[in-house]
Enzyme design. Structure first.
Site, PDB file in Angstrom:
ATOM      1  N   SER A   1       0.819  -1.215   0.000  1.00  7.22           N
ATOM      2  CA  SER A   1       0.000   0.000   0.000  1.00  7.22           C
ATOM      3  C   SER A   1       0.850   1.262   0.000  1.00  7.22           C
ATOM      4  O   SER A   1       0.335   2.355  -0.243  1.00  7.22           O
ATOM      5  CB  SER A   1      -0.919   0.019   1.225  1.00  7.22           C
ATOM      6  OG  SER A   1      -0.149  -0.001   2.416  1.00  7.22           O
TER       7      SER A   1
ATOM      8  N   HIS B   1      -3.002  -3.777  -5.730  1.00  7.99           N
ATOM      9  CA  HIS B   1      -3.352  -3.252  -4.409  1.00  7.99           C
ATOM     10  C   HIS B   1      -4.846  -3.399  -4.148  1.00  7.99           C
ATOM     11  O   HIS B   1      -5.672  -2.748  -4.785  1.00  7.99           O
ATOM     12  CB  HIS B   1      -2.925  -1.786  -4.307  1.00  7.99           C
ATOM     13  CG  HIS B   1      -3.157  -1.190  -2.958  1.00  7.99           C
ATOM     14  ND1 HIS B   1      -3.379   0.156  -2.763  1.00  7.99           N
ATOM     15  CD2 HIS B   1      -3.224  -1.761  -1.726  1.00  7.99           C
ATOM     16  CE1 HIS B   1      -3.559   0.385  -1.475  1.00  7.99           C
ATOM     17  NE2 HIS B   1      -3.472  -0.765  -0.829  1.00  7.99           N
TER      18      HIS B   1
ATOM     19  N   GLU C   1      -6.230  -1.506  -7.468  1.00 14.61           N
ATOM     20  CA  GLU C   1      -5.239  -0.725  -8.213  1.00 14.61           C
ATOM     21  C   GLU C   1      -4.226  -1.661  -8.862  1.00 14.61           C
ATOM     22  O   GLU C   1      -3.632  -2.508  -8.178  1.00 14.61           O
ATOM     23  CB  GLU C   1      -4.522   0.244  -7.276  1.00 14.61           C
ATOM     24  CG  GLU C   1      -5.418   1.318  -6.699  1.00 14.61           C
ATOM     25  CD  GLU C   1      -4.685   2.227  -5.731  1.00 14.61           C
ATOM     26  OE1 GLU C   1      -4.871   3.447  -5.805  1.00 14.61           O
ATOM     27  OE2 GLU C   1      -3.923   1.714  -4.889  1.00 14.61           O
TER      28      GLU C   1
ATOM     29  N   ASN D   1      -4.797   6.169  -2.017  1.00 15.20           N
ATOM     30  CA  ASN D   1      -4.175   6.764  -0.832  1.00 15.20           C
ATOM     31  C   ASN D   1      -3.644   8.165  -1.114  1.00 15.20           C
ATOM     32  O   ASN D   1      -3.638   9.033  -0.235  1.00 15.20           O
ATOM     33  CB  ASN D   1      -3.049   5.868  -0.307  1.00 15.20           C
ATOM     34  CG  ASN D   1      -3.581   4.682   0.477  1.00 15.20           C
ATOM     35  OD1 ASN D   1      -4.696   4.718   0.989  1.00 15.20           O
ATOM     36  ND2 ASN D   1      -2.796   3.620   0.552  1.00 15.20           N
TER      37      ASN D   1
END
Length: 508
Positions: free
Chosen positions: A122, A143, A155, A193
């Site tokens: 991550s 991800h 992702e 993120n």
């Protein structure tokens, strides 16, 4: 393996993320092998995933035949060599660069040269993980988000040496699961993120400035902006210990970019063990995982003073609505600020103090009303540092007379909702500017992965790119902070009168 063929997939790591990934691929019809250094962990993961399928049968979500078929796809492994025949390997071990590098080097000696090796990292760059690999072209990021079967976005991250065919095969595999596959370049925080920095960091900035309390910020983001959770509720959910590391990591990896600057009020809370739900206390207190109720946030408005005389800025976006509310509450509308006991304004991007200086108004009689989102939802009243108590109470009496909920905050450039939304949009448009992901992928990933009411570019179009620019420029003017400088991608479209999502949106 062709892009259409059924893949045999290996998952390395049998923790919470590994179990979720195993479940997702098994229920999608893939044969799934899974391995962990601990045989007990492998056995526990096998039992957990099987129980999940049985539970789905009990709840009527799948048939017994479907559950048995999915369970038949599960292949627990006690040695790494057992995964040698796999087409795709997904690593889901500790978030430690050296551990991952060592594992990837070992995996290259086990699987075939045609196998893809992907990391569920991550926060680590894929290029860093692949640095010691003999065939970095087959290394990518994959991800997932916890809980994996529920969070329906994945992702797919390309490093500078990842081959196109690697991405194509991974996308075909994810598409079969029903998750939305988004293609992302290998940059800090990847896409989701990265985009999430706006909500966290701006909420913390507002709290640092004592413009509003953490529960007021969360309340406004839910009831005025339409978000499922505010930044502090979300921090408690993800854990301050985890989120603080991600914030610092992204800030450092982006060379101390001011847009991602972490807050100094986080480390003391982490040091005190106030991580959030998992410790029973973070920004809120929890009992058995449930947030304890706060005091009633919708208190009745105060009584309005006799002979209240209201001047409303002619430039106010909701001048007519504010006039109607004032008259219905029994206040007298006056045409000159000199004759008023209460001055109502609706600034964009600046605070009451700056607006009063610009308009030559008496700040002691002035209250600002946020034009966002509308007066039909939760209303925000903003005070200057010297606003009189009676002026504040009269404004609250007017804005709350029809029983609509309202929140009173201290002076803040851009109120709460304006500055939060503008920051989220600005970071989203900068992701587009950098070519980290496509416009469609940015908005879908943020909407699904972060649970926002819309993606950042769609939010920008709802507000209007020119308004977003106005708020950011106002914030930069008042604070002097380069954090609020508008992205080129946003500025150019605002100048041209274009929306952020257009047929030509991918072009710089």
């Amino acid at each position: 393996m062709t892009a259409e063929a059924q893949a045999t997939i290996a998952v390395i790591g049998a923790g919470a993320m590994g179990r979720g990934i195993v479940q997702l691929f098994a229920q999608s019809g893939h044969r799934v092998k899974f391995y962990d250094n601990s045989e007990a962990a492998v056995a526990a993961a096998h039992a957990f995933v099987a129980d999940m399928f049985d539970s789905k049968v009990d709840k009527g979500r799948i048939s017994r035949e479907e559950a048995d078929k999915a369970k038949s796809q599960l292949v627990p492994c006690t040695q790494l060599v057992d995964i040698a025949d796999c087409d795709i390997v997904v690593e889901a071990v500790l978030e430690d660069l050296e551990i991952k590098r060592g594992l990837f080097a070992e995996l290259e000696t086990v699987v075939s040269s045609a196998a893809i090796i992907a990391s569920n990292t991550s926060s680590l760059l894929i290029a860093d993980i692949a640095a010691g690999c003999a065939h970095p072209e087959r290394i990518a990021g994959l991800h997932f988000f916890n809980p994996v079967p529920v969070m329906r976005v994945t992702e797919i991250i390309s490093s500078v040496r990842t081959a196109d065919i690697t991405v194509e095969k991974l996308k075909a595999c994810i598409d079969k699961t029903g998750h939305r596959a988004v293609l992302v370049q290998d940059q800090p925080g990847f896409l989701i993120n990265h985009a999430g920095r706006g909500l966290y960091t701006e909420g913390l900035r507002i709290l640092e400035e004592q413009a509003a309390s953490h529960d007021q910020v969360d309340l406004l983001m839910r009831e005025a902006a339409g978000f499922r959770m505010g930044p502090f509720e979300l921090l408690d959910l993800t854990g301050l210990d985890v989120s603080s590391k991600v914030m610092q990591s992204i800030y450092d990896q982006f060379q101390q970019e001011p847009r991602f600057r972490p807050s100094s009020i986080i480390p003391p809370r982490v040091a005190a063990g106030l991580f959030g739900r998992k410790t029973g206390e973070g920004w809120y207190q929890y009992q058995e995982g449930k947030k304890l109720d706060l005091a009633n946030a919708n208190e009745p408005p105060p009584a309005m003073s006799q002979n209240c005389r209201v001047w409303i800025d002619p430039a106010a976006d909701q001048h007519a609505e504010l006039s109607t509310l004032s008259q219905q509450a029994g206040a007298q509308i006056v045409v000159s600020p000199d004759d008023a006991s209460l001055l109502l304004i609706q600034p964009w991007g600046i605070d009451v103090s700056q607006a009063c200086a610009d308009l030559n108004l008496d700040a002691s009689r002035c209250v600002a009303v946020d034009p966002l989102p509308s007066l039909e939802m939760r209303r925000t009243l903003m005070l200057s540092p010297i606003t009189r108590t009676q002026s504040r109470d009269d404004a609250a009496a007017i804005l709350g007379a029809d029983n609509a909920p309202y929140t009173v905050i201290n002076d803040s450039p851009g109120f709460v909702v304006q500055r939060m939304l503008a920051t989220i949009v600005n970071i989203g448009t900068n992701i587009a500017q950098r070519g980290i992901a496509s416009v469609d992928d940015i908005d879908d990933a943020v909407r699904i992965g972060l649970g926002y009411p819309a993606g950042p570019l769609a939010l920008g179009d709802r507000l209007g790119p020119h308004r977003v620019m106005q708020v950011l420029e106002g914030l930069q003017r008042v604070t002097g902070d380069p954090r609020y400088r508008p992205s080129h991608w946003l500025r150019r479209r605002a100048q041209l009168g274009e929306n952020l999502i257009t047929r030509e949106a991918a072009r710089h």
